[in-house]
Design a protein around this motif. Sequence first.
Motif, PDB file in Angstrom:
ATOM      1  N   ALA A  28       0.804  -1.226   0.000  1.00  0.00           N
ATOM      2  CA  ALA A  28       0.000   0.000   0.000  1.00  0.00           C
ATOM      3  C   ALA A  28       0.834   1.272   0.000  1.00  0.00           C
ATOM      4  CB  ALA A  28      -0.942  -0.012   1.201  1.00  0.00           C
ATOM      5  N   ASP A  29       2.113   1.175  -0.266  1.00  0.00           N
ATOM      6  CA  ASP A  29       2.976   2.363  -0.277  1.00  0.00           C
ATOM      7  C   ASP A  29       2.872   3.128   1.042  1.00  0.00           C
ATOM      8  OD1 ASP A  29       4.851   4.076  -1.318  1.00  0.00           O
ATOM      9  OD2 ASP A  29       3.378   5.330  -2.348  1.00  0.00           O
ATOM     10  N   TYR A  30       2.942   2.362   2.129  1.00  0.00           N
ATOM     11  CA  TYR A  30       2.816   2.948   3.463  1.00  0.00           C
ATOM     12  C   TYR A  30       4.019   2.523   4.289  1.00  0.00           C
ATOM     13  CZ  TYR A  30       0.884   3.862   8.139  1.00  0.00           C
ATOM     14  OH  TYR A  30       0.679   4.310   9.420  1.00  0.00           O
ATOM     15  N   GLY A  31       4.761   3.479   4.816  1.00  0.00           N
ATOM     16  CA  GLY A  31       5.926   3.146   5.622  1.00  0.00           C
ATOM     17  C   GLY A  31       7.160   2.951   4.767  1.00  0.00           C
ATOM     18  N   GLU A  32       8.269   2.826   5.450  1.00  0.00           N
ATOM     19  CA  GLU A  32       9.557   2.712   4.768  1.00  0.00           C
ATOM     20  C   GLU A  32       9.976   1.263   4.519  1.00  0.00           C
ATOM     21  OE1 GLU A  32      12.354   4.853   7.039  1.00  0.00           O
ATOM     22  OE2 GLU A  32      11.461   6.832   6.660  1.00  0.00           O
ATOM     23  N   SER A  33       9.567   0.327   5.388  1.00  0.00           N
ATOM     24  CA  SER A  33       9.978  -1.075   5.225  1.00  0.00           C
ATOM     25  C   SER A  33       8.914  -1.986   5.811  1.00  0.00           C
ATOM     26  CB  SER A  33      11.322  -1.331   5.925  1.00  0.00           C
ATOM     27  OG  SER A  33      11.216  -1.070   7.318  1.00  0.00           O
ATOM     28  N   ALA A  34       8.867  -3.206   5.292  1.00  0.00           N
ATOM     29  CA  ALA A  34       7.934  -4.203   5.808  1.00  0.00           C
ATOM     30  C   ALA A  34       8.482  -4.805   7.096  1.00  0.00           C
ATOM     31  CB  ALA A  34       7.709  -5.295   4.767  1.00  0.00           C
ATOM     32  N   LYS A  35       7.583  -5.302   7.934  1.00  0.00           N
ATOM     33  CA  LYS A  35       7.957  -5.898   9.207  1.00  0.00           C
ATOM     34  C   LYS A  35       7.425  -7.316   9.287  1.00  0.00           C
ATOM     35  CE  LYS A  35       7.729  -1.400  11.542  1.00  0.00           C
ATOM     36  NZ  LYS A  35       7.090  -0.625  12.638  1.00  0.00           N
ATOM     37  N   LEU A  36       8.138  -8.147   9.982  1.00  0.00           N
ATOM     38  CA  LEU A  36       7.729  -9.535  10.182  1.00  0.00           C
ATOM     39  C   LEU A  36       7.031  -9.655  11.531  1.00  0.00           C
ATOM     40  CD1 LEU A  36       7.719 -12.504   9.316  1.00  0.00           C
ATOM     41  CD2 LEU A  36       9.947 -12.749  10.436  1.00  0.00           C
ATOM     42  N   ARG A  37       5.769 -10.037  11.511  1.00  0.00           N
ATOM     43  CA  ARG A  37       4.999 -10.222  12.737  1.00  0.00           C
ATOM     44  C   ARG A  37       4.302 -11.571  12.642  1.00  0.00           C
ATOM     45  NH1 ARG A  37       1.726  -5.109  14.516  1.00  0.00           N
ATOM     46  NH2 ARG A  37       3.905  -4.427  14.691  1.00  0.00           N
ATOM     47  N   VAL A  38       4.779 -12.508  13.437  1.00  0.00           N
ATOM     48  CA  VAL A  38       4.286 -13.878  13.339  1.00  0.00           C
ATOM     49  C   VAL A  38       2.854 -13.993  13.824  1.00  0.00           C
ATOM     50  CG1 VAL A  38       4.679 -16.262  14.042  1.00  0.00           C
ATOM     51  CG2 VAL A  38       6.632 -14.756  13.609  1.00  0.00           C
ATOM     52  N   PHE A  39       2.531 -13.343  14.935  1.00  0.00           N
ATOM     53  CA  PHE A  39       1.183 -13.399  15.494  1.00  0.00           C
ATOM     54  C   PHE A  39       0.581 -11.999  15.528  1.00  0.00           C
ATOM     55  CE2 PHE A  39       3.451 -16.979  17.429  1.00  0.00           C
ATOM     56  CZ  PHE A  39       2.608 -18.028  17.076  1.00  0.00           C
ATOM     57  N   PRO A  40      -0.704 -11.877  15.216  1.00  0.00           N
ATOM     58  CA  PRO A  40      -1.331 -10.550  15.295  1.00  0.00           C
ATOM     59  C   PRO A  40      -1.423 -10.072  16.745  1.00  0.00           C
ATOM     60  CG  PRO A  40      -2.970 -12.238  14.819  1.00  0.00           C
ATOM     61  CD  PRO A  40      -1.640 -12.913  14.734  1.00  0.00           C
ATOM     62  N   MET A  41      -1.181  -8.799  16.956  1.00  0.00           N
ATOM     63  CA  MET A  41      -1.267  -8.238  18.305  1.00  0.00           C
ATOM     64  C   MET A  41      -2.711  -8.150  18.769  1.00  0.00           C
ATOM     65  SD  MET A  41       1.593  -5.197  18.084  1.00  0.00           S
ATOM     66  CE  MET A  41       1.264  -4.775  19.807  1.00  0.00           C
ATOM     67  N   TYR A  42      -3.621  -7.849  17.851  1.00  0.00           N
ATOM     68  CA  TYR A  42      -5.042  -7.727  18.187  1.00  0.00           C
ATOM     69  C   TYR A  42      -5.849  -8.530  17.170  1.00  0.00           C
ATOM     70  CZ  TYR A  42      -2.948  -3.750  20.580  1.00  0.00           C
ATOM     71  OH  TYR A  42      -2.140  -2.952  21.351  1.00  0.00           O
ATOM     72  N   PRO A  43      -5.948  -9.848  17.366  1.00  0.00           N
ATOM     73  CA  PRO A  43      -6.660 -10.687  16.389  1.00  0.00           C
ATOM     74  C   PRO A  43      -8.114 -10.252  16.223  1.00  0.00           C
ATOM     75  CG  PRO A  43      -5.440 -12.019  17.976  1.00  0.00           C
ATOM     76  CD  PRO A  43      -5.426 -10.619  18.502  1.00  0.00           C
ATOM     77  N   THR A  44      -8.572 -10.289  14.993  1.00  0.00           N
ATOM     78  CA  THR A  44      -9.949  -9.923  14.697  1.00  0.00           C
ATOM     79  C   THR A  44     -10.447 -10.714  13.492  1.00  0.00           C
ATOM     80  OG1 THR A  44     -11.416  -8.111  14.039  1.00  0.00           O
ATOM     81  CG2 THR A  44      -9.131  -8.002  13.287  1.00  0.00           C
ATOM     82  N   LEU A  45     -11.739 -10.988  13.463  1.00  0.00           N
ATOM     83  CA  LEU A  45     -12.370 -11.672  12.332  1.00  0.00           C
ATOM     84  C   LEU A  45     -13.126 -10.688  11.438  1.00  0.00           C
ATOM     85  CD1 LEU A  45     -13.797 -14.854  14.128  1.00  0.00           C
ATOM     86  CD2 LEU A  45     -11.758 -14.706  12.700  1.00  0.00           C
ATOM     87  N   ARG A  46     -12.826  -9.411  11.618  1.00  0.00           N
ATOM     88  CA  ARG A  46     -13.551  -8.390  10.871  1.00  0.00           C
ATOM     89  C   ARG A  46     -13.411  -8.593   9.362  1.00  0.00           C
ATOM     90  NH1 ARG A  46     -12.288  -2.384  12.549  1.00  0.00           N
ATOM     91  NH2 ARG A  46     -13.203  -3.268  14.455  1.00  0.00           N
ATOM     92  N   ALA A  47     -12.229  -8.986   8.911  1.00  0.00           N
ATOM     93  CA  ALA A  47     -12.022  -9.164   7.464  1.00  0.00           C
ATOM     94  C   ALA A  47     -12.898 -10.287   6.917  1.00  0.00           C
ATOM     95  CB  ALA A  47     -10.553  -9.456   7.186  1.00  0.00           C
ATOM     96  N   TYR A  48     -13.027 -11.380   7.676  1.00  0.00           N
ATOM     97  CA  TYR A  48     -13.873 -12.488   7.227  1.00  0.00           C
ATOM     98  C   TYR A  48     -15.346 -12.094   7.219  1.00  0.00           C
ATOM     99  CZ  TYR A  48      -9.844 -15.600   7.631  1.00  0.00           C
ATOM    100  OH  TYR A  48      -8.623 -16.202   7.470  1.00  0.00           O
ATOM    101  N   VAL A  49     -15.763 -11.375   8.263  1.00  0.00           N
ATOM    102  CA  VAL A  49     -17.161 -10.938   8.330  1.00  0.00           C
ATOM    103  C   VAL A  49     -17.490 -10.017   7.157  1.00  0.00           C
ATOM    104  CG1 VAL A  49     -18.842  -9.643   9.680  1.00  0.00           C
ATOM    105  CG2 VAL A  49     -17.266 -11.205  10.826  1.00  0.00           C
TER     106      VAL A  49
END
Length: 263
Positions: A28-49
């Motif tokens: 999305a052309d946001y930020g300077e670099s990508a980050k590796l995050r194995v587990f979400p900090m705030y899991p949500t099912l909003r995308a599936y809903v």
Amino acid sequence: MVFPLFMLTANSLMGRQELLETCGAVLADYGESAKLRVFPMYPTLRAYVRLLLDSPEYFTAFWNSMIQTILVLAGQLLAAVPAAWAFAQFRFPGKKVLWFLYMLLMILPFQVTMVSGYLVLNTMDLMDTRAAVILPGIFSTLPVFILQKTFAGIPKELLEAAKIDGAGDLRIFVSMGIPLGMPGIFSILILGFLEYWNTIEQPMTYLKTEALWPLSLYLPQMVNTEIAAAFAASIITLLPALLLFFYGQDSLEQGIVASGVKA
């Protein structure tokens, strides 16, 4: 091999802001670099809903993929099974030349035949229709190759015994060829589903109307609009192929082994 799938699942459970912080630099052309995050900090099912309840375009693409794949597989059963039986059990003029053409078409990539295929479909006025993707898939040569090896491995003694008992060629094919060739038939169905469920080059070349696009073309468009929903859609798109593979893994292995019994 498993880690990308794990990351795909984890990303589908992230919120939009968290996704922008991890993948925004790439997607999305946001930020300077990508980050590796194995587990979400705030899991949500909003995308599936949101995907399942408020994305009619996704379901249109889903059913386009389903219709396209099912019709290709049904056509392959009607075309490839009799053709493979004929190559395996009958002698006829031009058999070696025709088989050579089958092998040649099998090893040629789509890019080689793309222009000629486009011209043929355009002449038949089939461009920008489902038939432009379905018809070439029905007459694919790989199913014939796999089934020919499977049918050729059937013991000749069984077929000769059936002929002595008075069975005709059609009766032998229906009563003996198809049942004994079921491992190979299951193999072409599984491989065909995996291929045409994920196919992208043929729809990209032959389909221009977005309402006809399968999931393979629709998913990349989602990344530009809704990153979280795109990850969730990828997971749901993966499930049918994954479940079919695990359900038919034994049949797939048996069919591949059977196809190598006799060259």
